[in-house]
Every structure is written in C-alpha cells, then in structure tokens.
Write a protein that holds these residues in place. Structure first.
Motif, PDB file in Angstrom:
ATOM      1  N   ALA A  60       0.731  -1.167   0.005  1.00  0.00           N
ATOM      2  CA  ALA A  60       0.068  -0.038  -0.130  1.00  0.00           C
ATOM      3  C   ALA A  60       1.025   1.320  -0.089  1.00  0.00           C
ATOM      4  O   ALA A  60       0.368   2.554  -0.257  1.00  0.00           O
ATOM      5  N   ASP A  61       2.145   1.221   0.380  1.00  0.00           N
ATOM      6  CA  ASP A  61       2.977   2.325   0.284  1.00  0.00           C
ATOM      7  C   ASP A  61       3.395   2.624  -1.255  1.00  0.00           C
ATOM      8  O   ASP A  61       4.097   3.944  -1.146  1.00  0.00           O
ATOM      9  N   PHE A  62       3.305   1.699  -1.951  1.00  0.00           N
ATOM     10  CA  PHE A  62       3.890   2.199  -3.441  1.00  0.00           C
ATOM     11  C   PHE A  62       3.544   3.433  -4.018  1.00  0.00           C
ATOM     12  O   PHE A  62       4.357   4.102  -4.503  1.00  0.00           O
ATOM     13  N   GLU A  63       2.221   3.738  -3.964  1.00  0.00           N
ATOM     14  CA  GLU A  63       1.940   4.796  -4.763  1.00  0.00           C
ATOM     15  C   GLU A  63       2.265   6.234  -4.107  1.00  0.00           C
ATOM     16  O   GLU A  63       2.208   7.256  -4.704  1.00  0.00           O
ATOM     17  N   SER A  64       2.632   6.089  -2.812  1.00  0.00           N
ATOM     18  CA  SER A  64       3.317   7.507  -2.293  1.00  0.00           C
ATOM     19  C   SER A  64       4.664   7.718  -2.486  1.00  0.00           C
ATOM     20  O   SER A  64       5.261   8.621  -2.001  1.00  0.00           O
ATOM     21  N   LEU A  65       5.512   6.767  -3.255  1.00  0.00           N
ATOM     22  CA  LEU A  65       7.071   6.813  -3.443  1.00  0.00           C
ATOM     23  C   LEU A  65       7.132   7.767  -4.335  1.00  0.00           C
ATOM     24  O   LEU A  65       6.463   8.034  -5.522  1.00  0.00           O
ATOM     25  N   ALA A  66       8.197   8.803  -4.410  1.00  0.00           N
ATOM     26  CA  ALA A  66       8.561   9.532  -5.381  1.00  0.00           C
ATOM     27  C   ALA A  66       9.362   8.957  -6.606  1.00  0.00           C
ATOM     28  O   ALA A  66       9.894   7.845  -6.277  1.00  0.00           O
ATOM     29  N   LEU A  67       9.273   9.519  -7.765  1.00  0.00           N
ATOM     30  CA  LEU A  67       9.982   9.002  -8.923  1.00  0.00           C
ATOM     31  C   LEU A  67      11.566   8.724  -8.573  1.00  0.00           C
ATOM     32  O   LEU A  67      12.030   9.634  -8.046  1.00  0.00           O
ATOM     33  N   THR A  68      12.144   7.892  -9.336  1.00  0.00           N
ATOM     34  CA  THR A  68      13.610   7.984  -9.398  1.00  0.00           C
ATOM     35  C   THR A  68      13.916   8.344 -10.771  1.00  0.00           C
ATOM     36  O   THR A  68      13.265   7.809 -11.664  1.00  0.00           O
ATOM     37  N   THR A  69      14.826   9.198 -10.789  1.00  0.00           N
ATOM     38  CA  THR A  69      14.891   9.761 -12.186  1.00  0.00           C
ATOM     39  C   THR A  69      16.510   9.653 -12.759  1.00  0.00           C
ATOM     40  O   THR A  69      17.183   9.116 -12.009  1.00  0.00           O
ATOM     41  N   ARG A 295      14.850  -7.553  -8.870  1.00  0.00           N
ATOM     42  CA  ARG A 295      16.210  -7.113  -9.059  1.00  0.00           C
ATOM     43  C   ARG A 295      16.891  -7.171  -7.542  1.00  0.00           C
ATOM     44  O   ARG A 295      16.512  -6.474  -6.676  1.00  0.00           O
ATOM     45  N   GLU A 296      17.950  -7.760  -7.676  1.00  0.00           N
ATOM     46  CA  GLU A 296      18.800  -7.819  -6.632  1.00  0.00           C
ATOM     47  C   GLU A 296      19.946  -6.948  -6.196  1.00  0.00           C
ATOM     48  O   GLU A 296      20.195  -6.093  -5.341  1.00  0.00           O
ATOM     49  N   ALA A 297      20.787  -6.507  -7.125  1.00  0.00           N
ATOM     50  CA  ALA A 297      21.817  -5.940  -6.931  1.00  0.00           C
ATOM     51  C   ALA A 297      21.318  -4.194  -7.005  1.00  0.00           C
ATOM     52  O   ALA A 297      21.993  -3.458  -6.191  1.00  0.00           O
ATOM     53  N   MET A 298      20.568  -3.908  -7.925  1.00  0.00           N
ATOM     54  CA  MET A 298      20.479  -2.344  -8.015  1.00  0.00           C
ATOM     55  C   MET A 298      18.769  -2.202  -8.030  1.00  0.00           C
ATOM     56  O   MET A 298      18.207  -2.023  -9.040  1.00  0.00           O
ATOM     57  N   PRO A 299      18.040  -2.491  -7.023  1.00  0.00           N
ATOM     58  CA  PRO A 299      16.543  -2.186  -7.056  1.00  0.00           C
ATOM     59  C   PRO A 299      16.338  -0.696  -7.478  1.00  0.00           C
ATOM     60  O   PRO A 299      17.002   0.175  -7.273  1.00  0.00           O
ATOM     61  N   LEU A 300      15.356  -0.483  -8.467  1.00  0.00           N
ATOM     62  CA  LEU A 300      14.674   0.628  -8.604  1.00  0.00           C
ATOM     63  C   LEU A 300      13.438   0.913  -8.458  1.00  0.00           C
ATOM     64  O   LEU A 300      12.369  -0.161  -8.709  1.00  0.00           O
ATOM     65  N   LEU A 301      12.844   1.894  -7.648  1.00  0.00           N
ATOM     66  CA  LEU A 301      11.680   2.187  -7.207  1.00  0.00           C
ATOM     67  C   LEU A 301      10.973   3.388  -8.188  1.00  0.00           C
ATOM     68  O   LEU A 301      11.529   4.501  -8.124  1.00  0.00           O
ATOM     69  N   ARG A 302       9.946   3.191  -8.874  1.00  0.00           N
ATOM     70  CA  ARG A 302       9.541   4.029  -9.694  1.00  0.00           C
ATOM     71  C   ARG A 302      10.598   4.628 -10.692  1.00  0.00           C
ATOM     72  O   ARG A 302      10.475   5.986 -10.553  1.00  0.00           O
ATOM     73  N   TYR A 303      11.156   4.219 -11.281  1.00  0.00           N
ATOM     74  CA  TYR A 303      12.334   4.821 -12.135  1.00  0.00           C
ATOM     75  C   TYR A 303      11.563   5.192 -13.611  1.00  0.00           C
ATOM     76  O   TYR A 303      10.999   4.518 -14.221  1.00  0.00           O
ATOM     77  N   ASN A 304      11.774   6.535 -13.855  1.00  0.00           N
ATOM     78  CA  ASN A 304      11.176   7.264 -14.883  1.00  0.00           C
ATOM     79  C   ASN A 304      12.361   7.018 -16.038  1.00  0.00           C
ATOM     80  O   ASN A 304      13.414   7.611 -16.083  1.00  0.00           O
ATOM     81  N   LEU A 305      11.842   5.890 -16.860  1.00  0.00           N
ATOM     82  CA  LEU A 305      12.663   5.799 -18.080  1.00  0.00           C
ATOM     83  C   LEU A 305      12.890   6.792 -19.155  1.00  0.00           C
ATOM     84  O   LEU A 305      13.729   7.004 -19.986  1.00  0.00           O
ATOM     85  N   ALA A 306      11.807   7.616 -18.927  1.00  0.00           N
ATOM     86  CA  ALA A 306      11.942   9.044 -19.788  1.00  0.00           C
ATOM     87  C   ALA A 306      11.705   8.848 -21.173  1.00  0.00           C
ATOM     88  O   ALA A 306      11.711   9.808 -22.072  1.00  0.00           O
ATOM     89  N   ASP A 307      11.059   7.633 -21.605  1.00  0.00           N
ATOM     90  CA  ASP A 307      10.583   7.444 -22.866  1.00  0.00           C
ATOM     91  C   ASP A 307       9.285   7.855 -23.073  1.00  0.00           C
ATOM     92  O   ASP A 307       8.503   7.434 -22.187  1.00  0.00           O
ATOM     93  N   ASP A 308       8.853   8.336 -24.076  1.00  0.00           N
ATOM     94  CA  ASP A 308       7.487   8.579 -24.589  1.00  0.00           C
ATOM     95  C   ASP A 308       6.712   7.468 -25.069  1.00  0.00           C
ATOM     96  O   ASP A 308       7.343   6.894 -25.956  1.00  0.00           O
ATOM     97  N   VAL A 309       5.569   7.021 -24.255  1.00  0.00           N
ATOM     98  CA  VAL A 309       5.021   5.511 -24.699  1.00  0.00           C
ATOM     99  C   VAL A 309       3.523   6.007 -24.533  1.00  0.00           C
ATOM    100  O   VAL A 309       3.033   6.942 -24.346  1.00  0.00           O
TER     101      VAL A 309
END
Length: 444
Positions: A60-69, A295-309
């Motif tokens: 339930a905490d997921f949607e409150s997370l800030a983006l990773t850029t 992902r084990e080595a480098m977890p990414l939370l809400r990573y903005n890939l910055a691609d238009d989709v």
C-alpha cells in the motif's frame, strides 16, 4: 493457458500462464513489493532518501513513493544504488552517456537469470537448433550480453558479432550469415538495413541468399509500420520481432505474434507519468515508469525511463493477459517547418511507403523554418521517379514546402563501409628493413 497460481513460489519467477486476469496480475505484483522494498533501502540512495522515516514496507506504500530519475542515477555514479555486497556482483554496465554523464547498472547472477528469461520470451522461439548472430555492442551497454545470455539459456549457438567494432566489419558479418547458416539475428533496425546493403555489395541477394534466416530481433529505434514491412521485404519476408528495454532495466517488453509489444508486467510494475500534469496512471500516454520486481543488485523504485509511450490494457488477440505499449521515443519530437511540426516518424512512413522496386534504403532530412530538405539514395534508372513520388506524398500528407535531392548510391553510406574487410593486428615490436613501424604498439 494453464492457470497455476496468482503468486508463484519464492524460488520461481512468474511466467505467462500463472495468472488469468489483470486482477491476478496485480495481486502477483503486490505480493512481491515488500521483498523489493526490503532490498531497496539497503542501497545508499534509498537508505538516505528514507533515513528520516517513511520507508516503504507494505504494498500500500507504493503509490506514495517519489519517482527515481535518470539524474538520480547520474548523481549515484557509480555504486550509490548498490544493494548487495560487491562480491555478489556478476557484471557492471554503463549507459552510452549521450548526455555526457553515464549511468551505472549492475547485476548479480540471479539478476541475469531474470534478464535472460525476459529476453528469451520471443514468440518465434529460441532453440538449440538456432545459430544466433548477435550484432549489438559487447561493450559497457547490456545489449550484446543480454542476447548472449538468453541464447545460451535456450541452448542456441551464439555468434558474438558485436557492433561498432573494427574487428567485425559489415562484409565479415555477411560472410558469417552465409557460412554459418544463421537462423536468428539481434541488431537495431538501421544495422539490419546496413547488413542487407553489404550483402548486395558482395553480389548477394538478402531476400533469397540466406534461406536459413527465419527471424530478426530488433530494438533501440522506434519503428513505423512502413519501415518494419520494408525491412521484412528486404530480407525475403523473415519475421521482424521487436524488443524494448534499456541497460538500466533489461528487456521490459516483447512483441507477440499479432505485432503488439507486451510489457512484462509479471516481472515489473509499469506506470505512465505525465510531465505536464505530474499525474501517474496505469495507462495512457506519457513517460514510462518502471519498477523491476526481481532486481537484487540495483533495485529501482518507480524509475522514470523518460521514454514517451502509450500503454493500454485493452485485450490482445494473442491472448496474453499483459498490458501493451507503443514506444513513441522521439516520435512526438519534431521541428517546425512552415508553421507545422514535422517528426521523423512522419517522414519514415512516407519514405518506406515508396514502391519496393525503388530500393530506397538510406535517407536523411533537415527541417528549416521555411522548407524541408530531404535526400535519399536510389539507382540511376529510378531516381527521378522516386523523387517525384516522394514529393507528391509529402504534399499530400504534410502540405509543406520541400526540396528533395536524390543521390547516387554510396553518397550517404560510402561503399567501403559495406565492403571493407579489415584485419585487426596485434601489437608488433620487431620489423623488417622495408616495413613501416609507425604503429608498432597500436592495434590496427
């Protein structure tokens, strides 16, 4: 498809067939999130971000997370996102660094199993009977290594063709395709056209002289439908299978037999971020946000890939219960010409809609405020006709002033780039009386 369970055992990553609805898929994602959060806060970046409290614990905490850029990744270079002991790392990679500031990515052995499994989800299959030519870089980016890992996972014979390497010019790749009876290739779409041109320069016909070739896996460039059809025609009707991913995430989507790209939402959570409103939604048009779940080595939370989709949850005829994505890339980015915005995708559709017999493969364009300037290569006997048809198509589709310049073959892509067979020599220290020693210690 056989329904197994909405939540696979901890030692097993999910596969299509483990869920029968988008609700079950969402349940599978939520079940994985607590484990992901636990890993993420082990890294210096996320540990510092949540040092004052508010670290995510439950789904339930997921949607409150800030983006990773991407800037966060740059600021963390090289190991600010490392969540395991460095002794556990299997490989280290970097982006191409087109901005001047590369981003680092790293993977454990277990991460690599996940990466290879996702890449290997090709609807045409990768089998032990295949000879798989990998024609993407084996440098710090992940592309060549990813295909090699997936090919070996499925038992294929992998040919490390590399790319941008003096050791493997196009002429040598053509020779390998023919001599080894290559069945599968992996490259970007432009490289597939370049190899076809090199085959022609060698006196071969790409549409008939490579009968073993059954599919080409392509990625790294958004493709219009016209370009995809033309690429298949050039190679005699082989299947062109698209892939979408990045060095930071590995494969995130693959094409089904109905020609749609499906996001591997059992292995990652995907969202769409609107830079105009700041809103994040499950579907629609905007920037793709990725949260890898395994992902084990480098977890990414809400990573903005910055691609238009553009992401959709509409049903697909193939039957996969997975969202689909249209990768727009730079499709929405254009230049103004006479009061109208012109994009690369618009022009690509028009160029590759020209009749096949014109054999137009290479082109370029420049947008100026007053007119579009476009050049393309074509043979002498069709050059003027092709220019006329393309000009009419631009008038009809875009209605902008333009100047089209047809060029002789070899103008945009020099002939020696297609035909040269360079030998890579090791360093030498002793030379005969008539030999040049100017490059004695250099590889050449």
């Amino acid at each position: 498809m056989t329904h197994v369970s909405a939540v696979p055992a901890p030692t097993r990553r999910p596969e299509p067939g483990d869920w029968t609805s988008f609700e079950e898929l969402a349940e599978l994602q939520r079940a994985r999130l607590p484990r992901l959060f636990e890993r993420a806060v082990r890294s210096p970046f996320y540990g510092n971000r949540y040092a004052d409290g508010g670290a995510p614990v439950e789904a339930a905490d997921f949607e409150s997370l800030a983006l990773t850029t991407k800037q966060d990744l740059r600021d963390c270079y090289p190991f600010g996102l490392l969540a395991v002991d460095r002794r556990e790392l299997a490989t280290y990679h970097e982006s191409s660094g087109t901005s001047g500031h590369p981003t680092a990515s790293y993977y454990t052995d277990e991460d690599w199993i996940d990466l290879a499994e996702r890449y290997a989800r090709k609807w045409v299959g990768i089998t032990p009977e295949d000879t798989f030519l990998v024609r993407t870089p084996y440098a710090l980016v992940i592309t060549g290594h990813l295909a090699q890992a997936a090919g070996r996972l499925r038992g294929a014979t992998v040919v490390p063709g590399d790319a941008r390497s003096l050791a493997l010019p196009l002429a040598r790749i053509v020779r390998l395709l023919a001599a080894l009876d290559v069945t599968l290739t992996w490259c970007n779409p432009t490289e597939a056209v370049m190899i076809a041109a090199a085959a022609r320069a060698a006196g071969l016909r790409p549409d008939t002289d490579f009968p073993s070739l059954r599919a080409m896996f392509v990625a790294a460039e958004p493709m219009t439908a016209a370009r995809k059809r033309r690429l298949s025609e050039i190679w005699g009707g082989v299947k062109i299978v698209e892939e979408y991913g990045s060095t930071e995430t590995g494969t995130v989507a693959g094409e089904c037999q109905d020609g749609r790209l499906h996001l591997w939402a059992d292995r990652a959570i995907f969202e769409v971020y609107s830079p105009d409103t700041g809103r994040i939604s499950a579907a629609g048009r905007g920037r793709l946000v990725v949260t890898p779940l395994y992902r084990e080595a480098m977890p990414l939370l809400r990573y903005n890939l910055a691609d238009d989709v553009e992401v959709s949850y509409d049903p697909c005829p193939c039957g996969l219960v997975l969202p689909t994505v249209r990768v727009l890339g730079r499709a929405g980015f254009g230049y103004p010409v006479a009061g109208r915005t012109v994009t690369q995708n618009q022009l690509e559709e028009l160029v590759f809609a020209l009749p096949r017999e014109f054999e137009v493969m290479f082109w370029r364009a420049r947008a100026t405020p007053d007119a579009l300037l476009l050049e393309f290569e074509a043979a002498d006997d069709v050059r003027d006709c092709a220019a006329g048809e393309l000009g009419a198509a631009i008038d009809a589709a875009l209605g902008i002033p333009h100047r089209i310049t047809p060029l002789r073959p070899g103008t945009l892509v020099p002939a020696d780039a297609l035909t040269a067979e360079r030998d890579i020599l090791k360093a030498r220290y002793l030379f005969g009386p008539d030999e040049s020693w100017d490059k004695a210690l250099m590889y050449q």
